[in-house]
Design a protein around this motif. Structure first.
Motif, PDB file in Angstrom:
ATOM      1  N   CYS A   3       0.833  -1.204   0.000  1.00  0.00           N
ATOM      2  CA  CYS A   3       0.000   0.000   0.000  1.00  0.00           C
ATOM      3  C   CYS A   3       0.864   1.250   0.000  1.00  0.00           C
ATOM      4  O   CYS A   3       0.540   2.235  -0.632  1.00  0.00           O
ATOM      5  CB  CYS A   3      -0.915   0.013   1.215  1.00  0.00           C
ATOM      6  SG  CYS A   3      -2.187  -1.238   1.152  1.00  0.00           S
ATOM      7  N   ASP A   9       2.337   8.627   1.052  1.00  0.00           N
ATOM      8  CA  ASP A   9       2.115   8.710   2.495  1.00  0.00           C
ATOM      9  C   ASP A   9       1.514  10.054   2.882  1.00  0.00           C
ATOM     10  O   ASP A   9       2.063  11.101   2.593  1.00  0.00           O
ATOM     11  CB  ASP A   9       3.444   8.532   3.234  1.00  0.00           C
ATOM     12  CG  ASP A   9       3.473   7.277   4.065  1.00  0.00           C
ATOM     13  OD1 ASP A   9       2.401   6.735   4.344  1.00  0.00           O
ATOM     14  OD2 ASP A   9       4.576   6.856   4.432  1.00  0.00           O
ATOM     15  N   SER A  12      -3.735  10.947   6.855  1.00  0.00           N
ATOM     16  CA  SER A  12      -4.965  10.142   6.834  1.00  0.00           C
ATOM     17  C   SER A  12      -4.705   8.735   6.289  1.00  0.00           C
ATOM     18  O   SER A  12      -5.305   7.761   6.747  1.00  0.00           O
ATOM     19  CB  SER A  12      -6.052  10.823   6.010  1.00  0.00           C
ATOM     20  OG  SER A  12      -5.635  10.964   4.671  1.00  0.00           O
ATOM     21  N   PHE A  13      -3.784   8.629   5.354  1.00  0.00           N
ATOM     22  CA  PHE A  13      -3.434   7.315   4.812  1.00  0.00           C
ATOM     23  C   PHE A  13      -2.757   6.471   5.889  1.00  0.00           C
ATOM     24  O   PHE A  13      -3.018   5.284   6.016  1.00  0.00           O
ATOM     25  CB  PHE A  13      -2.524   7.448   3.594  1.00  0.00           C
ATOM     26  CG  PHE A  13      -2.148   6.135   2.982  1.00  0.00           C
ATOM     27  CD1 PHE A  13      -3.081   5.356   2.339  1.00  0.00           C
ATOM     28  CD2 PHE A  13      -0.845   5.666   3.066  1.00  0.00           C
ATOM     29  CE1 PHE A  13      -2.743   4.140   1.781  1.00  0.00           C
ATOM     30  CE2 PHE A  13      -0.486   4.455   2.504  1.00  0.00           C
ATOM     31  CZ  PHE A  13      -1.449   3.693   1.862  1.00  0.00           C
ATOM     32  N   ASP A  15      -3.321   6.632   9.061  1.00  0.00           N
ATOM     33  CA  ASP A  15      -4.386   6.167   9.966  1.00  0.00           C
ATOM     34  C   ASP A  15      -5.118   4.970   9.372  1.00  0.00           C
ATOM     35  O   ASP A  15      -5.451   4.019  10.077  1.00  0.00           O
ATOM     36  CB  ASP A  15      -5.387   7.295  10.244  1.00  0.00           C
ATOM     37  CG  ASP A  15      -4.785   8.403  11.087  1.00  0.00           C
ATOM     38  OD1 ASP A  15      -3.767   8.156  11.775  1.00  0.00           O
ATOM     39  OD2 ASP A  15      -5.335   9.521  11.055  1.00  0.00           O
ATOM     40  N   CYS A  16      -5.384   5.028   8.071  1.00  0.00           N
ATOM     41  CA  CYS A  16      -6.061   3.904   7.409  1.00  0.00           C
ATOM     42  C   CYS A  16      -5.205   2.645   7.471  1.00  0.00           C
ATOM     43  O   CYS A  16      -5.723   1.547   7.681  1.00  0.00           O
ATOM     44  CB  CYS A  16      -6.366   4.251   5.953  1.00  0.00           C
ATOM     45  SG  CYS A  16      -7.633   5.497   5.753  1.00  0.00           S
ATOM     46  N   LEU A  17      -3.899   2.796   7.287  1.00  0.00           N
ATOM     47  CA  LEU A  17      -3.009   1.635   7.330  1.00  0.00           C
ATOM     48  C   LEU A  17      -2.993   0.973   8.703  1.00  0.00           C
ATOM     49  O   LEU A  17      -2.866  -0.234   8.807  1.00  0.00           O
ATOM     50  CB  LEU A  17      -1.587   2.038   6.942  1.00  0.00           C
ATOM     51  CG  LEU A  17      -1.296   2.142   5.463  1.00  0.00           C
ATOM     52  CD1 LEU A  17       0.166   2.501   5.250  1.00  0.00           C
ATOM     53  CD2 LEU A  17      -1.630   0.863   4.733  1.00  0.00           C
ATOM     54  N   LYS A  18      -3.136   1.774   9.758  1.00  0.00           N
ATOM     55  CA  LYS A  18      -3.163   1.212  11.110  1.00  0.00           C
ATOM     56  C   LYS A  18      -4.315   0.237  11.271  1.00  0.00           C
ATOM     57  O   LYS A  18      -4.213  -0.750  11.987  1.00  0.00           O
ATOM     58  CB  LYS A  18      -3.277   2.326  12.152  1.00  0.00           C
ATOM     59  CG  LYS A  18      -2.013   3.123  12.329  1.00  0.00           C
ATOM     60  CD  LYS A  18      -2.213   4.219  13.349  1.00  0.00           C
ATOM     61  CE  LYS A  18      -1.018   5.154  13.362  1.00  0.00           C
ATOM     62  NZ  LYS A  18      -1.254   6.325  14.194  1.00  0.00           N
ATOM     63  N   HIS A  19      -5.437   0.515  10.609  1.00  0.00           N
ATOM     64  CA  HIS A  19      -6.602  -0.374  10.673  1.00  0.00           C
ATOM     65  C   HIS A  19      -6.499  -1.512   9.666  1.00  0.00           C
ATOM     66  O   HIS A  19      -6.965  -2.619   9.915  1.00  0.00           O
ATOM     67  CB  HIS A  19      -7.889   0.414  10.426  1.00  0.00           C
ATOM     68  CG  HIS A  19      -8.155   1.450  11.456  1.00  0.00           C
ATOM     69  ND1 HIS A  19      -8.532   1.143  12.740  1.00  0.00           N
ATOM     70  CD2 HIS A  19      -8.076   2.797  11.405  1.00  0.00           C
ATOM     71  CE1 HIS A  19      -8.684   2.248  13.433  1.00  0.00           C
ATOM     72  NE2 HIS A  19      -8.410   3.277  12.633  1.00  0.00           N
ATOM     73  N   LEU A  20      -5.906  -1.237   8.533  1.00  0.00           N
ATOM     74  CA  LEU A  20      -5.830  -2.219   7.461  1.00  0.00           C
ATOM     75  C   LEU A  20      -4.794  -3.301   7.732  1.00  0.00           C
ATOM     76  O   LEU A  20      -5.037  -4.481   7.460  1.00  0.00           O
ATOM     77  CB  LEU A  20      -5.501  -1.519   6.136  1.00  0.00           C
ATOM     78  CG  LEU A  20      -5.320  -2.416   4.916  1.00  0.00           C
ATOM     79  CD1 LEU A  20      -6.633  -3.108   4.589  1.00  0.00           C
ATOM     80  CD2 LEU A  20      -4.833  -1.608   3.736  1.00  0.00           C
ATOM     81  N   ASP A  21      -3.660  -2.930   8.282  1.00  0.00           N
ATOM     82  CA  ASP A  21      -2.558  -3.871   8.459  1.00  0.00           C
ATOM     83  C   ASP A  21      -2.933  -5.113   9.270  1.00  0.00           C
ATOM     84  O   ASP A  21      -2.692  -6.228   8.818  1.00  0.00           O
ATOM     85  CB  ASP A  21      -1.351  -3.159   9.057  1.00  0.00           C
ATOM     86  CG  ASP A  21      -0.109  -4.029   9.046  1.00  0.00           C
ATOM     87  OD1 ASP A  21       0.164  -4.640   7.996  1.00  0.00           O
ATOM     88  OD2 ASP A  21       0.567  -4.100  10.083  1.00  0.00           O
TER      89      ASP A  21
END
Length: 68
Positions: A3, A9, A12-13, A15-21
């Motif tokens: 990603c 980077d 907001s991206f 933050d999304c990665l923290k949930h997606l990973d």
């Protein structure tokens, strides 16, 4: 990692990665754990075999609904 290569980077991206990973890790763990039972739907489709059980499930639901 993938990603981060595709999308630049930003805050907001990140933050999304923290949930997606963790979810992506869970998904890949599931695939590894169930490797022996997963079907190759493309191969089944090309050989003329059914890919979905939707027709059977629908028929079962109709029978159950009729009996109810």
């Amino acid at each position: 990692m993938l990603c981060r290569i595709v999308v630049s980077d930003t805050a907001s991206f990140g933050d999304c990665l923290k949930h997606l990973d963790p979810r992506a890790c869970e998904f890949f763990d599931f695939l590894r754990s169930n490797k022996g039972t997963l079907l190759d739907h493309g191969k089944r489709y090309r050989s003329g075999k059914p890919v979905s059980t939707a027709m059977a499930k629908s028929a079962t639901n109709q029978v159950i609904n009729a009996r109810m």
